[in-house]
Design a protein around this motif. Structure first.
Motif, PDB file in Angstrom:
ATOM      1  N   ARG A   1       0.769  -1.123  -0.152  1.00  0.00           N
ATOM      2  CA  ARG A   1      -0.485   0.067   0.182  1.00  0.00           C
ATOM      3  C   ARG A   1       0.404   1.216  -0.321  1.00  0.00           C
ATOM      4  O   ARG A   1       0.487   2.129  -0.424  1.00  0.00           O
ATOM      5  CB  ARG A   1      -0.419   0.212   1.250  1.00  0.00           C
ATOM      6  CG  ARG A   1      -2.444   0.616   0.915  1.00  0.00           C
ATOM      7  CD  ARG A   1      -2.787   0.998   2.186  1.00  0.00           C
ATOM      8  NE  ARG A   1      -2.390   0.639   3.788  1.00  0.00           N
ATOM      9  CZ  ARG A   1      -2.297  -0.259   4.206  1.00  0.00           C
ATOM     10  NH1 ARG A   1      -2.827  -1.764   3.771  1.00  0.00           N
ATOM     11  NH2 ARG A   1      -1.277  -0.270   5.661  1.00  0.00           N
ATOM     12  N   ARG A   2       1.897   1.400   0.629  1.00  0.00           N
ATOM     13  CA  ARG A   2       2.508   2.276   0.853  1.00  0.00           C
ATOM     14  C   ARG A   2       3.227   2.389  -0.220  1.00  0.00           C
ATOM     15  O   ARG A   2       3.755   3.378  -0.782  1.00  0.00           O
ATOM     16  CB  ARG A   2       4.034   1.799   1.943  1.00  0.00           C
ATOM     17  CG  ARG A   2       4.781   3.581   2.191  1.00  0.00           C
ATOM     18  CD  ARG A   2       5.611   3.188   3.909  1.00  0.00           C
ATOM     19  NE  ARG A   2       6.518   4.090   3.296  1.00  0.00           N
ATOM     20  CZ  ARG A   2       8.309   3.219   3.687  1.00  0.00           C
ATOM     21  NH1 ARG A   2       8.346   1.790   3.651  1.00  0.00           N
ATOM     22  NH2 ARG A   2       9.187   4.198   3.272  1.00  0.00           N
ATOM     23  N   GLU A   3       3.606   1.780  -0.993  1.00  0.00           N
ATOM     24  CA  GLU A   3       4.780   1.023  -2.146  1.00  0.00           C
ATOM     25  C   GLU A   3       3.924   2.004  -3.176  1.00  0.00           C
ATOM     26  O   GLU A   3       4.068   3.015  -3.897  1.00  0.00           O
ATOM     27  CB  GLU A   3       5.161   0.220  -2.947  1.00  0.00           C
ATOM     28  CG  GLU A   3       6.040   0.225  -4.058  1.00  0.00           C
ATOM     29  CD  GLU A   3       6.749  -1.351  -3.908  1.00  0.00           C
ATOM     30  OE1 GLU A   3       7.626  -0.751  -5.184  1.00  0.00           O
ATOM     31  OE2 GLU A   3       6.186  -1.985  -2.825  1.00  0.00           O
ATOM     32  N   LEU A   4       2.554   1.417  -3.322  1.00  0.00           N
ATOM     33  CA  LEU A   4       1.671   2.308  -4.158  1.00  0.00           C
ATOM     34  C   LEU A   4       1.028   3.325  -4.247  1.00  0.00           C
ATOM     35  O   LEU A   4       1.300   4.787  -4.864  1.00  0.00           O
ATOM     36  CB  LEU A   4       0.062   1.373  -4.030  1.00  0.00           C
ATOM     37  CG  LEU A   4      -0.784   1.731  -5.074  1.00  0.00           C
ATOM     38  CD1 LEU A   4      -0.982   1.931  -6.818  1.00  0.00           C
ATOM     39  CD2 LEU A   4      -1.902   1.162  -5.241  1.00  0.00           C
ATOM     40  N   TYR A   5       1.253   4.284  -2.925  1.00  0.00           N
ATOM     41  CA  TYR A   5       1.077   4.992  -3.215  1.00  0.00           C
ATOM     42  C   TYR A   5       1.628   6.146  -2.499  1.00  0.00           C
ATOM     43  O   TYR A   5       1.659   7.236  -3.217  1.00  0.00           O
ATOM     44  CB  TYR A   5       0.748   5.628  -1.082  1.00  0.00           C
ATOM     45  CG  TYR A   5      -0.817   5.351  -0.864  1.00  0.00           C
ATOM     46  CD1 TYR A   5      -1.497   4.179  -0.972  1.00  0.00           C
ATOM     47  CD2 TYR A   5      -1.633   6.609   0.080  1.00  0.00           C
ATOM     48  CE1 TYR A   5      -2.904   4.639  -0.779  1.00  0.00           C
ATOM     49  CE2 TYR A   5      -3.375   6.796   0.338  1.00  0.00           C
ATOM     50  CZ  TYR A   5      -3.865   5.066   0.788  1.00  0.00           C
ATOM     51  OH  TYR A   5      -4.882   4.999   0.056  1.00  0.00           O
ATOM     52  N   CYS A   6       3.012   5.714  -2.741  1.00  0.00           N
ATOM     53  CA  CYS A   6       4.409   6.612  -3.412  1.00  0.00           C
ATOM     54  C   CYS A   6       4.173   6.622  -4.528  1.00  0.00           C
ATOM     55  O   CYS A   6       4.574   7.751  -5.017  1.00  0.00           O
ATOM     56  CB  CYS A   6       5.660   5.424  -2.060  1.00  0.00           C
ATOM     57  SG  CYS A   6       7.032   6.975  -2.277  1.00  0.00           S
ATOM     58  N   ALA A   7       4.183   6.045  -5.420  1.00  0.00           N
ATOM     59  CA  ALA A   7       4.336   5.660  -6.563  1.00  0.00           C
ATOM     60  C   ALA A   7       3.059   6.741  -7.738  1.00  0.00           C
ATOM     61  O   ALA A   7       2.788   7.711  -8.599  1.00  0.00           O
ATOM     62  CB  ALA A   7       4.092   3.937  -7.542  1.00  0.00           C
ATOM     63  N   LEU A   8       1.648   6.903  -7.045  1.00  0.00           N
ATOM     64  CA  LEU A   8       1.024   7.797  -7.167  1.00  0.00           C
ATOM     65  C   LEU A   8       0.969   9.245  -7.021  1.00  0.00           C
ATOM     66  O   LEU A   8       0.662  10.515  -7.474  1.00  0.00           O
ATOM     67  CB  LEU A   8      -0.539   7.301  -6.655  1.00  0.00           C
ATOM     68  CG  LEU A   8      -1.268   5.735  -7.128  1.00  0.00           C
ATOM     69  CD1 LEU A   8      -1.815   5.513  -6.244  1.00  0.00           C
ATOM     70  CD2 LEU A   8      -1.372   6.353  -7.801  1.00  0.00           C
ATOM     71  N   TYR A   9       1.722   8.991  -5.708  1.00  0.00           N
ATOM     72  CA  TYR A   9       2.822  10.334  -4.880  1.00  0.00           C
ATOM     73  C   TYR A   9       3.154  11.011  -6.036  1.00  0.00           C
ATOM     74  O   TYR A   9       2.953  12.138  -6.725  1.00  0.00           O
ATOM     75  CB  TYR A   9       3.154  10.904  -3.891  1.00  0.00           C
ATOM     76  CG  TYR A   9       3.648  11.248  -3.453  1.00  0.00           C
ATOM     77  CD1 TYR A   9       3.043  11.676  -1.514  1.00  0.00           C
ATOM     78  CD2 TYR A   9       4.709  12.250  -2.747  1.00  0.00           C
ATOM     79  CE1 TYR A   9       2.922  12.654  -1.051  1.00  0.00           C
ATOM     80  CE2 TYR A   9       4.710  13.306  -1.771  1.00  0.00           C
ATOM     81  CZ  TYR A   9       4.030  13.651  -0.950  1.00  0.00           C
ATOM     82  OH  TYR A   9       4.696  14.525   0.321  1.00  0.00           O
ATOM     83  N   ALA A  10       4.218  10.320  -6.911  1.00  0.00           N
ATOM     84  CA  ALA A  10       5.458  10.587  -7.830  1.00  0.00           C
ATOM     85  C   ALA A  10       4.844  11.211  -8.918  1.00  0.00           C
ATOM     86  O   ALA A  10       5.078  12.080  -9.642  1.00  0.00           O
ATOM     87  CB  ALA A  10       6.057   9.455  -7.687  1.00  0.00           C
ATOM     88  N   ALA A  11       3.746  10.706  -8.903  1.00  0.00           N
ATOM     89  CA  ALA A  11       3.252  10.629 -10.605  1.00  0.00           C
ATOM     90  C   ALA A  11       2.024  12.294 -10.243  1.00  0.00           C
ATOM     91  O   ALA A  11       2.272  12.886 -11.465  1.00  0.00           O
ATOM     92  CB  ALA A  11       2.192  10.213 -10.952  1.00  0.00           C
TER      93      ALA A  11
END
Length: 165
Positions: free
Chosen positions: A137-147
């Motif tokens: 979940r943290r990795e997904l949120y971080c990827a969305l954050y970067a996007a």
């Protein structure tokens, strides 16, 4: 107070440096986070997590997120752009505020929980379903954050709806 051309140029340089720290820091943390469960040893894992914590503590949050916020605030207050004169500026403000809230309320606490689990159990922490679910979940949120940071950067470059020239 209204900034002159030289003041705006200096502010633009500071803003770009801060944005670079924010986006670069997020991408570095995302890479380290992705690689953490694949570490070859507990020492490698602790090194990755320590590097991630240092990037967060000294680059991403103070220079990146807060530097971007305060230079952007100065731009909005001290230039003709304002906060809502152009839709792309308002959109960037919405994105930045949202990312600051998500980072503060979710990403930072999840990182702390993962670090606590790893400090107690080493690499074995990643065999627990709850730890892996939070990590994913943290990795997904971080990827969305970067996007979303990338989108804000694109808006700043393209300036849709603003007359170019």
């Amino acid at each position: 107070m209204h900034l002159g051309k030289k003041g705006q140029l200096v502010l633009r340089i500071l803003h770009l440096a801060a944005v670079s720290c924010w986006l670069g820091g997020v991408l570095c943390v995302l890479l380290l986070m992705h690689e953490a469960p694949l570490a070859g040893s507990d020492d490698d894992l602790f090194g990755m997590l320590r590097a991630s914590a240092v990037i967060n503590q000294y680059v991403l949050v103070p220079a990146g997120a807060f530097g971007t916020f305060f230079t952007g605030l100065t731009f909005s207050l001290c230039t003709s752009r304002g906060f809502v004169k152009y839709p792309w500026v308002a959109c960037k403000w919405f994105i930045a505020a949202s990312l600051l809230v998500v980072g503060t309320l979710f990403l930072i606490p999840w990182a702390g929980q993962e670090l606590d689990d790893v400090c107690r159990n080493g690499l074995a922490a990643y065999t627990r379903p709850d730890v892996m679910a939070r990590h994913a979940r943290r990795e997904l949120y971080c990827a969305l954050y970067a996007a979303l940071l990338g989108l804000a950067l694109a808006l700043a470059v393209l300036k849709p709806g603003e007359r170019q020239g």
